[in-house]
Each structure stands twice: as C-alpha cells, then as structure tokens.
Design an enzyme around this catalytic site. Structure first.
Site, PDB file in Angstrom:
ATOM      1  N   THR A  73      26.117 -52.134  48.206  1.00 50.46           N
ATOM      2  CA  THR A  73      27.291 -52.865  47.739  1.00 50.46           C
ATOM      3  C   THR A  73      27.317 -53.038  46.224  1.00 50.46           C
ATOM      4  OG1 THR A  73      28.444 -55.002  47.929  1.00 50.46           O
ATOM      5  CG2 THR A  73      26.061 -55.051  48.130  1.00 50.46           C
ATOM      6  N   GLY A  74      28.489 -53.319  45.712  1.00 52.94           N
ATOM      7  CA  GLY A  74      28.609 -53.667  44.302  1.00 52.94           C
ATOM      8  C   GLY A  74      28.267 -55.125  44.059  1.00 52.94           C
ATOM      9  N   ASP A 121      35.098 -47.523  51.097  1.00 50.89           N
ATOM     10  CA  ASP A 121      36.565 -47.544  50.990  1.00 50.89           C
ATOM     11  C   ASP A 121      37.083 -47.483  49.559  1.00 50.89           C
ATOM     12  OD1 ASP A 121      35.594 -50.290  50.482  1.00 50.89           O
ATOM     13  OD2 ASP A 121      37.721 -50.824  50.478  1.00 50.89           O
ATOM     14  N   ASN A 175      33.923 -47.218  43.914  1.00 45.56           N
ATOM     15  CA  ASN A 175      32.470 -47.256  43.712  1.00 45.56           C
ATOM     16  C   ASN A 175      31.685 -46.674  44.890  1.00 45.56           C
ATOM     17  OD1 ASN A 175      32.967 -49.351  45.502  1.00 45.56           O
ATOM     18  ND2 ASN A 175      31.705 -50.848  44.434  1.00 45.56           N
ATOM     19  N   LYS A 217      25.888 -45.955  43.707  1.00 40.78           N
ATOM     20  CA  LYS A 217      25.326 -46.249  45.032  1.00 40.78           C
ATOM     21  C   LYS A 217      24.514 -45.085  45.600  1.00 40.78           C
ATOM     22  CE  LYS A 217      28.774 -49.636  46.595  1.00 40.78           C
ATOM     23  NZ  LYS A 217      29.733 -49.979  47.667  1.00 40.78           N
ATOM     24  N   ASP A 221      28.896 -50.201  52.933  1.00 44.96           N
ATOM     25  CA  ASP A 221      29.543 -51.000  51.905  1.00 44.96           C
ATOM     26  C   ASP A 221      30.000 -52.298  52.575  1.00 44.96           C
ATOM     27  OD1 ASP A 221      31.155 -51.694  49.548  1.00 44.96           O
ATOM     28  OD2 ASP A 221      32.866 -51.107  50.792  1.00 44.96           O
ATOM     29  N   LEU A 222      30.210 -53.344  51.786  1.00 41.51           N
ATOM     30  CA  LEU A 222      30.638 -54.617  52.375  1.00 41.51           C
ATOM     31  C   LEU A 222      32.153 -54.801  52.357  1.00 41.51           C
ATOM     32  CD1 LEU A 222      27.886 -57.108  51.093  1.00 41.51           C
ATOM     33  CD2 LEU A 222      28.169 -56.193  53.394  1.00 41.51           C
ATOM     34  N   ASP A 223      32.699 -55.155  51.210  1.00 41.33           N
ATOM     35  CA  ASP A 223      34.128 -55.498  51.128  1.00 41.33           C
ATOM     36  C   ASP A 223      35.020 -54.317  51.463  1.00 41.33           C
ATOM     37  OD1 ASP A 223      34.021 -58.344  49.885  1.00 41.33           O
ATOM     38  OD2 ASP A 223      32.627 -57.160  48.688  1.00 41.33           O
TER      39      ASP A 223
END
Length: 269
Positions: free
Chosen positions: A44-45, A219, A222, A196, A10-12
């Site tokens: 990622t979203g 985290d 999602n 995801k 995941d990114l953020d």
C-alpha cells in the site's frame, strides 16, 4: 506438495470497500486461501500505522509494503530486517519552494511515524492522527530535519499538471510520483526507483516465491509497476484505465468483492 501463491493486496479501492472496511466475503475467502497454504500480504501507499488495523484484522504473518515500497518490514519478525528508502531532504525543500509558484493547498512529509504538515489544517491533522504519530506543523524547509519516507502535495486540479511537469522536467532523476484520482487532487512523491513492485519483489524473494506464482491486485496509478511485475496482475473493475491496460485481467469492483471473486475462481474452484 501444492504450489503456494503469494497474493499482494493494495488497500484503498482494492481490498477495502468505499467505507474503508473489508467485507465479510473477502475476509472469508482470504482465510480460505491462507488455510490452503497460500500467502497473503498488503502492499500500500499508506504508512504502517494507517494499515496495521487491516493487517491484524486479516491475521497476517507476512512482511508488509508501505509508502509504495519506501518502507518494507515484518511486523511480527524484527529479524526479517527493515528496508527504508527515503527522499533526500534537499529535494523536498526544492519541491516546496517550487510549489509556491503554483496554487497548492498543502504539503505533507512523513518520516515513518512522524508527520510534518506545511500549513496548519485541523481537518488534515485529524486525518493523519491514526496510529498516534508525532505531528509537526510549519514550513517544511525549516521544520523537517531528516530525510522523509514520502511526501504528498495537495493542489487544485488545474495546478496538478503544472507540478507534475516540474517533477518530470527537473527532478526525474531524484523522484517518482503518482497522482490520486478524484475527489482529492494529490501528488504522491517517493525516491527515484521506489515503487510497490520493488517492495513486492523483495518480499517474494525472502519467501522464495517465484514471479510465476505472484498475484497482485490494484486500482490506481501507484499500482502500475506491481501489476506489471506480477505474473497475475489484476486490475479492479473500479480501477483507472491505465491500470486496466497493463493488467493481465480485470475483476469486479471493490464494492463487488472483486478480490474474493477472482481468488475463488483462480485458487479455490
């Protein structure tokens, strides 16, 4: 031959620091695991245009999962194919009409690289301009003419639960939704059955990586299905409680190089 692992990031709040950068330590460790034959991908979203810079920064050559699984493709290999699972436009219009009964701030719908914003908002326009999308403002019920990949509802904290209840009670057979944590009270909406984990599963199958060799980091709301799906679903130390409850393990925070610390111990030690 050494077994290869697929690492989904995941990114953020996970790969990225709070300043939206990838730390030098994390970049170094990700290069090391790739040099040893393991496979790194992003899940990622975000849209692809808002995650492309990180894809290139890590020198990835893998498919990428965007919009929480609603769009999956391989940036370097068009022949890999494209998976696009958008919402029905009539469902979006119904959501917009219902939201008018509540105090919402704005609604954004995205059709891949086209962005539609319900209320004109210069700050929001500046935010979504990364990657130079086509931006249209105006009532989504008239401006939106095709099925959107995803939509975001920005509301005040006290109205988020009301909107969530409407989505659960009325549209549970058509949509999936996730909630962002502070400081923005946002509900992220995708087509029913899309998350995801669905995207990660398709990528893993294309790479012939079994579930037993999948590591996923996340985290937020999602990330739940992805962490449950992966054999090694790892929650970040800064993750929400629900994510930590479903995860197989918890690493340090995104500000403490949690991804790098876990991979060093698991794959490089």
């Amino acid at each position: 031959m050494k077994e290869r692992y697929l690492i989904a990031l995941d990114l953020d709040g996970t790969l990225l620091t709070d300043e939206k950068t990838i730390s030098d330590k994390t970049k170094k460790v990700l290069k090391q695991v790739q040099d040893e034959g393991h496979i790194v991908m992003i899940s990622t979203g975000r849209s692809y245009r808002m995650s492309e810079m990180y894809y290139k920064e890590l020198n990835l050559s893998t498919p990428i999962v965007n919009f929480n699984g609603a769009f999956v493709h391989h940036p370097l290999k068009p022949e890999w194919g494209t998976i696009h699972e958008p919402l029905e436009i009539d469902t979006v219009k119904e959501i917009v009409t219902t939201c008018e009964d509540y105090s919402f701030r704005n609604i954004v719908a995205e059709v891949l690289d086209k962005v539609f914003i319900h209320y004109h908002d210069e700050k929001l326009i500046d935010f979504v301009q990364m990657g130079n999308p086509t931006i249209t403002t105006g009532d989504l019920r008239t401006s939106l003419l095709e099925n959107p990949t995803s939509m975001l509802i920005h509301s005040d904290e006290e109205n988020v639960q009301n909107i969530r209840s409407f989505l659960s009670d009325t549209l549970s057979n058509k949509v999936e939704y996730r909630t962002w944590a502070d400081p923005f009270h946002v509900i992220e909406v995708n087509k029913r059955g899309i998350n995801k984990a669905v995207g990660l599963k398709k990528v893993a199958e294309s790479l012939q990586i079994p579930n037993e060799r999948i590591i996923a980091f996340g985290d937020e709301d999602n990330d739940l299905e992805m962490l449950q799906f992966a054999k090694y679903g790892i929650a970040m130390g800064n993750g929400i409680d629900r994510v930590k409850e479903v995860a197989k393990d918890v690493t340090l925070t995104n500000e403490q190089d949690g991804v790098a610390v876990y991979l060093e111990k698991f794959l490089l030690s």
